[in-house]
Design a protein around this motif. Structure first.
Motif, PDB file in Angstrom:
ATOM      1  N   TRP A  44       0.805  -1.204   0.000  1.00  0.00           N
ATOM      2  CA  TRP A  44       0.000   0.000   0.000  1.00  0.00           C
ATOM      3  C   TRP A  44       0.848   1.269   0.000  1.00  0.00           C
ATOM      4  O   TRP A  44       1.847   1.347   0.715  1.00  0.00           O
ATOM      5  CB  TRP A  44      -0.891   0.021   1.245  1.00  0.00           C
ATOM      6  N   TYR A  45       0.378   2.225  -0.780  1.00  0.00           N
ATOM      7  CA  TYR A  45       0.864   3.591  -0.738  1.00  0.00           C
ATOM      8  C   TYR A  45      -0.339   4.491  -0.463  1.00  0.00           C
ATOM      9  O   TYR A  45      -1.485   4.061  -0.581  1.00  0.00           O
ATOM     10  CB  TYR A  45       1.498   3.993  -2.075  1.00  0.00           C
ATOM     11  N   ARG A  46      -0.059   5.732  -0.119  1.00  0.00           N
ATOM     12  CA  ARG A  46      -1.136   6.701   0.048  1.00  0.00           C
ATOM     13  C   ARG A  46      -0.700   8.056  -0.461  1.00  0.00           C
ATOM     14  O   ARG A  46       0.495   8.362  -0.505  1.00  0.00           O
ATOM     15  CB  ARG A  46      -1.584   6.793   1.507  1.00  0.00           C
ATOM     16  N   GLN A  47      -1.695   8.852  -0.844  1.00  0.00           N
ATOM     17  CA  GLN A  47      -1.422  10.210  -1.288  1.00  0.00           C
ATOM     18  C   GLN A  47      -2.475  11.134  -0.707  1.00  0.00           C
ATOM     19  O   GLN A  47      -3.669  10.988  -0.995  1.00  0.00           O
ATOM     20  CB  GLN A  47      -1.403  10.314  -2.812  1.00  0.00           C
ATOM     21  N   ARG A  65       2.920  10.950  -3.123  1.00  0.00           N
ATOM     22  CA  ARG A  65       2.552   9.602  -2.718  1.00  0.00           C
ATOM     23  C   ARG A  65       3.672   9.029  -1.841  1.00  0.00           C
ATOM     24  O   ARG A  65       4.858   9.232  -2.119  1.00  0.00           O
ATOM     25  CB  ARG A  65       2.342   8.725  -3.946  1.00  0.00           C
ATOM     26  N   GLU A  66       3.268   8.309  -0.799  1.00  0.00           N
ATOM     27  CA  GLU A  66       4.251   7.757   0.123  1.00  0.00           C
ATOM     28  C   GLU A  66       3.918   6.308   0.451  1.00  0.00           C
ATOM     29  O   GLU A  66       2.767   5.886   0.431  1.00  0.00           O
ATOM     30  CB  GLU A  66       4.296   8.578   1.419  1.00  0.00           C
ATOM     31  N   LEU A  67       4.973   5.576   0.775  1.00  0.00           N
ATOM     32  CA  LEU A  67       4.810   4.189   1.180  1.00  0.00           C
ATOM     33  C   LEU A  67       4.063   4.123   2.510  1.00  0.00           C
ATOM     34  O   LEU A  67       4.363   4.864   3.441  1.00  0.00           O
ATOM     35  CB  LEU A  67       6.175   3.533   1.332  1.00  0.00           C
ATOM     36  N   MET A  71       4.448  -2.580   2.858  1.00  0.00           N
ATOM     37  CA  MET A  71       4.698  -3.385   1.662  1.00  0.00           C
ATOM     38  C   MET A  71       5.282  -4.722   2.037  1.00  0.00           C
ATOM     39  O   MET A  71       6.158  -4.801   2.908  1.00  0.00           O
ATOM     40  CB  MET A  71       5.696  -2.640   0.772  1.00  0.00           C
ATOM     41  N   TYR A 126      -5.708   5.749  -0.624  1.00  0.00           N
ATOM     42  CA  TYR A 126      -4.821   4.605  -0.394  1.00  0.00           C
ATOM     43  C   TYR A 126      -4.890   3.705  -1.624  1.00  0.00           C
ATOM     44  O   TYR A 126      -5.971   3.277  -2.043  1.00  0.00           O
ATOM     45  CB  TYR A 126      -5.270   3.839   0.853  1.00  0.00           C
ATOM     46  N   THR A 160      -0.545  -1.691  -4.710  1.00  0.00           N
ATOM     47  CA  THR A 160       0.390  -1.868  -5.808  1.00  0.00           C
ATOM     48  C   THR A 160       1.045  -3.235  -5.712  1.00  0.00           C
ATOM     49  O   THR A 160       1.160  -3.808  -4.625  1.00  0.00           O
ATOM     50  CB  THR A 160       1.466  -0.769  -5.809  1.00  0.00           C
ATOM     51  N   TRP A 174      -1.098  -0.835 -10.344  1.00  0.00           N
ATOM     52  CA  TRP A 174      -1.758  -0.052  -9.308  1.00  0.00           C
ATOM     53  C   TRP A 174      -3.264  -0.273  -9.376  1.00  0.00           C
ATOM     54  O   TRP A 174      -3.841  -0.437 -10.453  1.00  0.00           O
ATOM     55  CB  TRP A 174      -1.475   1.438  -9.508  1.00  0.00           C
TER      56      TRP A 174
END
Length: 115
Positions: free
Chosen positions: A36-39, A45-47, A50, A93, A96, A105
């Motif tokens: 997962w990442y989120r923005q 966007r950040e980790l 994972m 969220y 990926t 994605w």
């Protein structure tokens, strides 16, 4: 091709919990690297968390202890349990995966933390 479908987002009050799910489908055998990442609005966007291809897990340092990633390999699904949510966790969220030399994605799911 790999398709990723997220679910579980929504509106939650500060201090609440949510669990996100991401299911992979397509011409796949076994997915190893997935997470997962989120923005957040106006931010990069950040980790979040994972699973790596080597079997370990990576978390954003700031989220350790509140967020937990897990998986069901038989279903090619990963989950993100989010506890003690804060307004600053509000973001889209996205799931990926790295598979077959490509990165895929999902469409993203909105998480809003607000009273």
């Amino acid at each position: 091709q790999v398709q990723l479908v997220e679910s579980g987002g929504g509106l939650v009050q500060p201090g609440g919990s949510l669990r996100l799910s991401c299911a992979a489908s397509g011409s796949i055998f076994r997915i190893l690297a997935m997470g997962w990442y989120r923005q957040a609005p106006g931010k990069q966007r950040e980790l979040v968390a994972m699973f790596t291809s080597g079997g370990s897990t990576n978390y954003a340092e700031s989220l350790k202890g509140r967020f937990t990633i897990s998986r069901d390999n038989a279903k090619n699904t990963v989950y993100l349990q989010m506890n003690s949510l804060k307004p600053e966790d509000t973001a889209v969220y996205s799931c990926t995966t790295l598979y077959g030399g490509g990165q895929y994605w999902g469409q993203g799911t909105q998480v809003t933390v607000s009273s």
